[in-house]
Design an enzyme around this catalytic site. Structure first.
Site, PDB file in Angstrom:
ATOM      1  N   LYS A  38       0.856  -1.180   0.000  1.00 32.60           N
ATOM      2  CA  LYS A  38       0.000   0.000   0.000  1.00 32.60           C
ATOM      3  C   LYS A  38       0.897   1.237   0.000  1.00 32.60           C
ATOM      4  CE  LYS A  38      -3.983   1.843   2.612  1.00 32.60           C
ATOM      5  NZ  LYS A  38      -4.865   1.577   3.774  1.00 32.60           N
ATOM      6  N   SER A 113      -9.703   1.327   2.694  1.00 34.62           N
ATOM      7  CA  SER A 113      -8.860   2.134   1.830  1.00 34.62           C
ATOM      8  C   SER A 113      -7.747   1.343   1.133  1.00 34.62           C
ATOM      9  CB  SER A 113      -8.225   3.270   2.633  1.00 34.62           C
ATOM     10  OG  SER A 113      -7.377   2.744   3.631  1.00 34.62           O
ATOM     11  N   SER A 137      -9.703  -1.054   6.933  1.00 37.40           N
ATOM     12  CA  SER A 137      -9.138  -0.893   5.589  1.00 37.40           C
ATOM     13  C   SER A 137      -8.358  -2.070   5.026  1.00 37.40           C
ATOM     14  CB  SER A 137      -8.252   0.350   5.544  1.00 37.40           C
ATOM     15  OG  SER A 137      -9.065   1.469   5.354  1.00 37.40           O
TER      16      SER A 137
HETATM   17  N1  GLN Z   1     -13.254   3.398   6.107  1.00 35.22           N
HETATM   18  C1  GLN Z   1     -12.631   3.835   7.315  1.00 35.22           C
HETATM   19  C2  GLN Z   1     -12.310   5.295   7.227  1.00 35.22           C
HETATM   20  O1  GLN Z   1     -12.606   5.871   6.238  1.00 35.22           O
HETATM   21  C3  GLN Z   1     -11.432   3.028   7.617  1.00 35.22           C
HETATM   22  C4  GLN Z   1     -10.186   3.522   6.959  1.00 35.22           C
HETATM   23  C5  GLN Z   1      -8.961   2.726   7.336  1.00 35.22           C
HETATM   24  O2  GLN Z   1      -9.039   1.684   7.993  1.00 35.22           O
HETATM   25  N2  GLN Z   1      -7.819   3.260   6.940  1.00 35.22           N
HETATM   26  O3  GLN Z   1     -11.783   5.886   8.117  1.00 35.22           O
END
Ligand code: GLN
Length: 433
Positions: A38, A113, A137
């Site tokens: 990532k 994400s 994420s």
């Molecule tokens: N969807 C969650 C957010 O937008 C989780 C994001 C993540 O785990 N980086 O914060």
């Protein structure tokens, strides 16, 4: 899936690993295995953008600890993967650069994400990848793309070199094709690191020892509040089928109440935004990253840089977080969120007095259409309902594919354990292979 492909570096490293294997034989199970990361995990000499204009040309001068460890295991880095900007989002639609598509249906999102991380593994563009998980994420994109995904216990994997989003919640973890690979990669990346002050000094087991087909006598709980309103019937059926499978294999499965679930989303978004507003203050156009071209004075330089460099979702969170931390509102919002955090922890502590593991859905639905929720941030936040509590409580969460919906889209079962019980989760997940 990729923002950056490291063609030259990959070939060079592959050649040197090949030479080493010719000389000494394979030394690590990851030797020569193509992986991807990532793009919020720092790689020396290779761009690390966080899918943001702010870091479009940022080349880190050091490797994250996990990267060093994987290089030491002779894995080959293919490139850096697309994501929601600064890991904020659940669909990878917030990337400054491009939209990653779901390999199962190109009109759908891969989740987020870590959308690029999941899509690359599902589309065989990498053998495994690393993502980060602040509120789901790793687990939600794994579920949407039909891969395995693990969010390790808070403190089990070093975050040195992970670009910070919400430091009390962030963890790095693997996305893999199966549970065996997950154990192998976890073996390579976990462990104490003096460069991360939240890293935990404990004995880390050999996770491949957990790869046995045996859940006999295991006590498993399903939070009743994870099966209620808003859960897609196909997902619910797949989760209950998985529960039935565990039962058939000799586990005891029962439902239990976890009513605090209702407050998990508001608590998460307050804590995550508060921490993000502080962490992202470093992008000011001075130290590194993007700098606006036109400005009148120092304050204007900050303002222009941040206005031009950050996307809408990032700005929204900085504003929400700054508001929640401001004097006069702190007690009403941030302090309340911390109180909910204590109750969530307590809810899980009590559950783990009775159960070895908690299971449930990963996300209320399977992969949704590109654009479907992009204009509605609140709707996007609500899909995190089953994942955020795990980060708030610092627990490990493992997602394993457990079926398909009526459209043939993958469904992921989420398994949650007590701190440092990754072996238990892997053992349970292994029954699905
Ligand atoms: N969807 C969650 C957010 O937008 C989780 C994001 C993540 O785990 N980086 O914060």
């Amino acid at each position: 899936s990729y923002i950056t492909v490291c063609k030259e570096e990959s070939l060079k490293r592959a050649q040197s690993v090949q030479d080493k294997i010719d000389r000494d034989g394979p030394v690590s199970p990851l030797a020569g295995i193509p992986m991807a990361l990532k793009d919020n995990i720092c790689t020396m000499g290779i761009k690390t953008t966080c899918a943001s204009k702010m870091l479009e040309n940022f080349v880190p001068p050091y490797d994250a600890t996990v990267v060093k460890k994987l290089y030491n295991s002779d894995a080959i880095l293919l490139g850096k993967l697309n994501m929601d900007e600064f890991a904020m989002g659940g669909s990878t639609e917030n990337s400054f650069f491009k939209q990653t598509k779901n390999p199962w249906d190109l009109e759908r999102v891969p989740g987020g994400s870590s959308g690029g991380a999941a899509a690359s593994v599902a589309a065989h563009e990498s053998i495994f990848s690393l993502g980060s998980d602040t509120g789901g994420s790793i687990r939600q994109p794994a579920s949407f793309c039909g891969t395995v995904g693990l969010k390790p216990t808070y403190g089990a994997v070093s975050r040195f070199g992970l670009v910070a989003f919400a430091s009390s919640l962030d963890q790095i973890g693997p996305l893999t094709k199966d549970i065996t690979d997950c154990a192998l990669v976890l073996n390579a990346i976990c462990g104490y690191d003096s460069m991360d002050s939240t890293s935990v000094k404990t004995d880390y087991p050999d996770y491949t020892k957990a790869l046995v087909n045996d859940v006999k006598g295991m006590k498993i709980g399903i939070p009743r509040d994870y099966l209620g309103e808003g859960l897609n019937p196909d997902v619910k059926r797949a989760v209950l089928d998985a529960a039935e499978t565990f039962r058939r294999l000799g586990a005891e499965v029962e439902e239990f109440p976890l009513p605090i679930t209702e407050y998990a989303i508001p608590a998460y978004y307050l804590i995550a935004c508060a921490e993000a507003s502080s962490n992202l203050a470093r992008y000011d156009g001075i130290k590194y990253g993007y700098r606006a071209e036109k400005f009148t004075d120092l304050l204007d330089l900050y303002r222009q840089t941040r206005s031009e460099g950050f996307g809408n979702e990032v700005k929204r969170r900085i504003m929400l977080g700054t508001y929640a931390l401001s004097s006069g509102y702190y007690d009403a919002y941030y302090k309340k969120a911390l109180q909910v955090k204590t109750l969530i922890k307590k809810g899980f502590d009590e559950a783990f007095e009775k159960y070895d593991m908690v299971i449930g859905p990963t996300s209320p639905t399977t992969a949704f259409k590109i654009g479907e929720k992009a204009e509605n941030p609140l709707e996007m936040y609500l899909v995190d309902i089953y994942t955020v509590s795990v980060n708030i409580a610092g627990l490990p969460g493992l997602v394993v594919p457990c079926g398909k919906d009526a459209n043939g889209l993958p469904i992921g079962l989420q398994m949650i354990g007590k701190p440092f019980s990754e072996s238990t989760l892997l053992r349970a997940g292994y029954t699905f292979e």
